[in-house]
Design a protein around this motif. Structure first.
Motif, mmCIF file in Angstrom:
data_model
loop_
_atom_site.group_PDB
_atom_site.id
_atom_site.type_symbol
_atom_site.label_atom_id
_atom_site.label_comp_id
_atom_site.label_asym_id
_atom_site.label_seq_id
_atom_site.Cartn_x
_atom_site.Cartn_y
_atom_site.Cartn_z
ATOM 1 N N VAL A 100 0.862 -1.181 0.000
ATOM 2 C CA VAL A 100 0.000 0.000 0.000
ATOM 3 C C VAL A 100 0.898 1.230 0.000
ATOM 4 N N ALA A 101 0.831 2.009 -1.056
ATOM 5 C CA ALA A 101 1.642 3.218 -1.179
ATOM 6 C C ALA A 101 0.857 4.400 -0.635
ATOM 7 N N GLY A 102 1.323 4.934 0.488
ATOM 8 C CA GLY A 102 0.647 6.060 1.132
ATOM 9 C C GLY A 102 -0.143 5.595 2.335
ATOM 10 N N TYR A 103 0.142 6.187 3.498
ATOM 11 C CA TYR A 103 -0.554 5.812 4.718
ATOM 12 C C TYR A 103 -1.309 7.002 5.285
ATOM 13 N N ILE A 111 2.619 -4.441 3.319
ATOM 14 C CA ILE A 111 3.805 -3.588 3.353
ATOM 15 C C ILE A 111 3.348 -2.169 3.014
ATOM 16 N N VAL A 112 3.807 -1.192 3.770
ATOM 17 C CA VAL A 112 3.446 0.204 3.534
ATOM 18 C C VAL A 112 4.674 0.959 3.032
ATOM 19 N N THR A 113 4.478 1.804 2.016
ATOM 20 C CA THR A 113 5.524 2.729 1.595
ATOM 21 C C THR A 113 5.043 4.147 1.872
ATOM 22 N N GLU A 114 5.949 5.013 2.284
ATOM 23 C CA GLU A 114 5.590 6.388 2.666
ATOM 24 C C GLU A 114 6.762 7.336 2.432
ATOM 25 N N VAL A 115 6.444 8.637 2.311
ATOM 26 C CA VAL A 115 7.469 9.682 2.295
ATOM 27 C C VAL A 115 7.390 10.538 3.548
ATOM 28 N N ASP A 116 6.299 10.424 4.288
ATOM 29 C CA ASP A 116 6.091 11.201 5.504
ATOM 30 C C ASP A 116 6.551 10.375 6.708
ATOM 31 N N PRO A 117 7.558 10.861 7.468
ATOM 32 C CA PRO A 117 8.080 10.039 8.573
ATOM 33 C C PRO A 117 7.068 9.779 9.681
ATOM 34 N N VAL A 118 6.163 10.725 9.932
ATOM 35 C CA VAL A 118 5.169 10.532 10.986
ATOM 36 C C VAL A 118 4.186 9.441 10.587
ATOM 37 N N ARG A 119 3.708 9.505 9.338
ATOM 38 C CA ARG A 119 2.789 8.460 8.871
ATOM 39 C C ARG A 119 3.487 7.108 8.822
ATOM 40 N N ARG A 123 4.826 -3.678 7.955
ATOM 41 C CA ARG A 123 6.205 -3.547 7.505
ATOM 42 C C ARG A 123 6.315 -2.276 6.660
ATOM 43 N N VAL A 124 7.337 -1.469 6.869
ATOM 44 C CA VAL A 124 7.505 -0.208 6.151
ATOM 45 C C VAL A 124 8.803 -0.274 5.353
ATOM 46 N N LEU A 125 8.693 -0.098 4.031
ATOM 47 C CA LEU A 125 9.845 -0.180 3.136
ATOM 48 C C LEU A 125 9.768 0.914 2.080
ATOM 49 N N PRO A 126 10.898 1.282 1.479
ATOM 50 C CA PRO A 126 10.841 2.119 0.273
ATOM 51 C C PRO A 126 10.224 1.315 -0.873
ATOM 52 N N MET A 127 9.638 2.004 -1.831
ATOM 53 C CA MET A 127 8.980 1.300 -2.933
ATOM 54 C C MET A 127 9.955 0.419 -3.707
ATOM 55 N N MET A 128 11.213 0.849 -3.871
ATOM 56 C CA MET A 128 12.165 0.032 -4.617
ATOM 57 C C MET A 128 12.367 -1.327 -3.963
ATOM 58 N N ALA A 129 12.398 -1.347 -2.620
ATOM 59 C CA ALA A 129 12.543 -2.622 -1.915
ATOM 60 C C ALA A 129 11.240 -3.412 -1.933
ATOM 61 N N ALA A 130 10.111 -2.712 -1.725
ATOM 62 C CA ALA A 130 8.812 -3.385 -1.699
ATOM 63 C C ALA A 130 8.462 -3.992 -3.049
ATOM 64 N N ALA A 131 8.965 -3.376 -4.125
ATOM 65 C CA ALA A 131 8.633 -3.852 -5.475
ATOM 66 C C ALA A 131 9.030 -5.307 -5.671
ATOM 67 N N ARG A 132 10.071 -5.758 -5.001
ATOM 68 C CA ARG A 132 10.548 -7.132 -5.180
ATOM 69 C C ARG A 132 9.661 -8.151 -4.478
#
Length: 430
Positions: A216-219, A238-246, A256-265
């Motif tokens: 899920v991209a965006g929390y 798995i959640v991807t985010e750019v906002d550290p609080v979210r 689980r929180v990962l960057p999209m590049m890692a989550a893509a795999r």
């Protein structure tokens, strides 16, 4: 109301089916019904013209009927051609509730033309879902701005665009950001989109979510709801985010929180809900496993880089299932795109349930009534929804559901408002 002949709809013969669906939706929209009765008695919008750019669904039709009951003339354009329900458009024209410019699957040129035709009604108030109508009004139809008393925008994406207009000093009237009220963030986004996005995915794929790795991209409030519903069905989220609080919130909720590049795999299903663009780009697509499914629950079809996916594909098969397209890459991997990258819950399903939209549209209607009455006290710019309106909506929704709450006593209210202690002083001891 203007003649139905001025509308542009697909098939007037669908009106009876549309009326039946609108009637079914209205059974689950008691709050909007109560507001409609009040609007009709007070003629809260009497003599005003409203231009609206909204998803043309049965729930939207219920809102249009309330605006019409309040005395308004309504010109309705679709905010997304793939979410337009042609039977609903026909029903609104047949019963004279609105002049409608909406066809399912309309191309971009027709979509833009429909927005212009809605604005041709010379509106006093405007209602938008995504910002296209407000943007067109300011950039291409400035001759109409002087007559507009106010407007409202109901999506986060649209409010971002609205604030940009305001930051440049060109927003010509007070505009209400109705996307971020507590009731909307909770009811519409978390519960409504959370359920309806999953509904659209399951309808399009018939997949079992239990055990699947879902990214899920965006929390934000929508992403939170989607992640919770997916986990409730047994998915590994798995959640991807750019906002550290979210991101921290997602982590503390057990995701689980990962960057999209890692989550893509790892992901088997990817759902974007950010309001941004290129959240899933070519570099991410290159990492995905065979059979990965991509979809968007944000507003515009830019969150997944559809053009990039098309460029990577050596073969494209449309509608391997309804609203599911298969892209075969040069290395043989197959990626599946739902709803052409558009908002999946409205394209592949029916959007939020009527009970959810009852609350959202109740707030929208009350905001329009407030603008009609008090627009003169507001300066041009972006304004929030008054807390009293959101409180009124919540109270009506509670009453409609049969729930009751407590009220503060005078002593409790005084205690909460005081900065000095109101408790009895302790007895002195010798």
């Amino acid at each position: 109301m203007a003649s139905g002949a001025s509308s542009d709809i697909a098939d007037p013969g669908l009106a009876a089916a549309g009326m039946a669906r609108i009637g079914w939706a209205r059974r689950s929209m008691p709050v909007l019904g109560l507001i409609g009765e009040r609007f009709a008695a007070e003629q809260s919008l009497g003599g005003l013209t409203i231009a609206a750019c909204l998803h043309v669904t049965a729930e939207t039709a219920a809102l249009v009927h309330v605006l019409r009951a309040g005395g308004a003339r309504v010109f309705l354009a679709a905010s997304n051609p793939l979410s337009t329900q042609d039977d609903i458009a026909a029903a609104l024209v047949a019963d004279g509730a609105a002049v409608v410019y909406a066809r399912a699957g309309a191309d971009r040129l027709t979509y833009d033309e429909h927005i212009h035709r809605a604005l041709d009604g010379r509106p006093d108030l405007v209602v938008d879902d995504g910002g296209d109508l407000l943007n067109t009004l300011h950039t291409q139809r400035p001759e109409l701005l002087g007559a507009v008393l106010g407007g409202c925008e109901s999506t986060t994406t649209g409010v971002i665009r609205l604030r940009r207009i305001a930051s440049e000093g060109t927003l010509a009237f007070p505009a209400i950001a109705s996307d971020a009220t507590p009731t909307r963030l909770m009811f519409d986004n978390r519960y409504g989109t959370g359920q309806s996005a999953v509904d659209g995915i399951v309808r399009a794929t018939n997949m079992l979510l239990a055990g699947k790795a879902v990214v899920v991209a965006g929390y934000g409030s929508c992403g939170t709801g989607i992640a919770q519903r997916a986990r409730g069905l047994g998915a590994q989220v798995i959640v991807t985010e750019v906002d550290p609080v979210r991101a921290l919130d997602a982590r503390l909720q057990g995701f689980r929180v990962l960057p999209m590049m890692a989550a893509a795999r790892f992901g088997e299903l990817f759902i974007t809900a950010t309001g941004s663009r290129d959240v899933i780009g070519a570099e991410h697509l290159a990492q995905m496993q065979d059979g990965a499914i991509l979809c968007n629950a944000g507003h515009f079809d830019v969150e997944v880089d559809v053009r990039g996916l098309t460029d990577l594909a050596v073969e494209i098969t449309r509608d391997v299932r309804p609203h599911t397209d298969e892209y075969v890459l040069a290395d043989g991997r197959r990626l599946l795109l739902l709803a052409e990258g558009r908002i999946v819950n409205l394209v592949a399903a029916e959007g939020n349930p009527p009970t959810v939209m009852d609350v959202s549209f109740a707030g929208q209607a009350l905001v329009l009534g407030w603008l009609a009455r008090d627009h003169g006290s507001l300066l041009p710019g972006v304004h929030g929804v008054p807390a009293a309106i959101d409180d009124q909506v919540a109270r009506l929704a509670l009453a409609a559901s049969g729930a009751e709450i407590d009220s503060l006593t005078a002593a409790q209210q005084e205690y909460l408002n005081a900065w000095q202690s109101l408790l009895p002083a302790p007895a002195r001891t010798r």
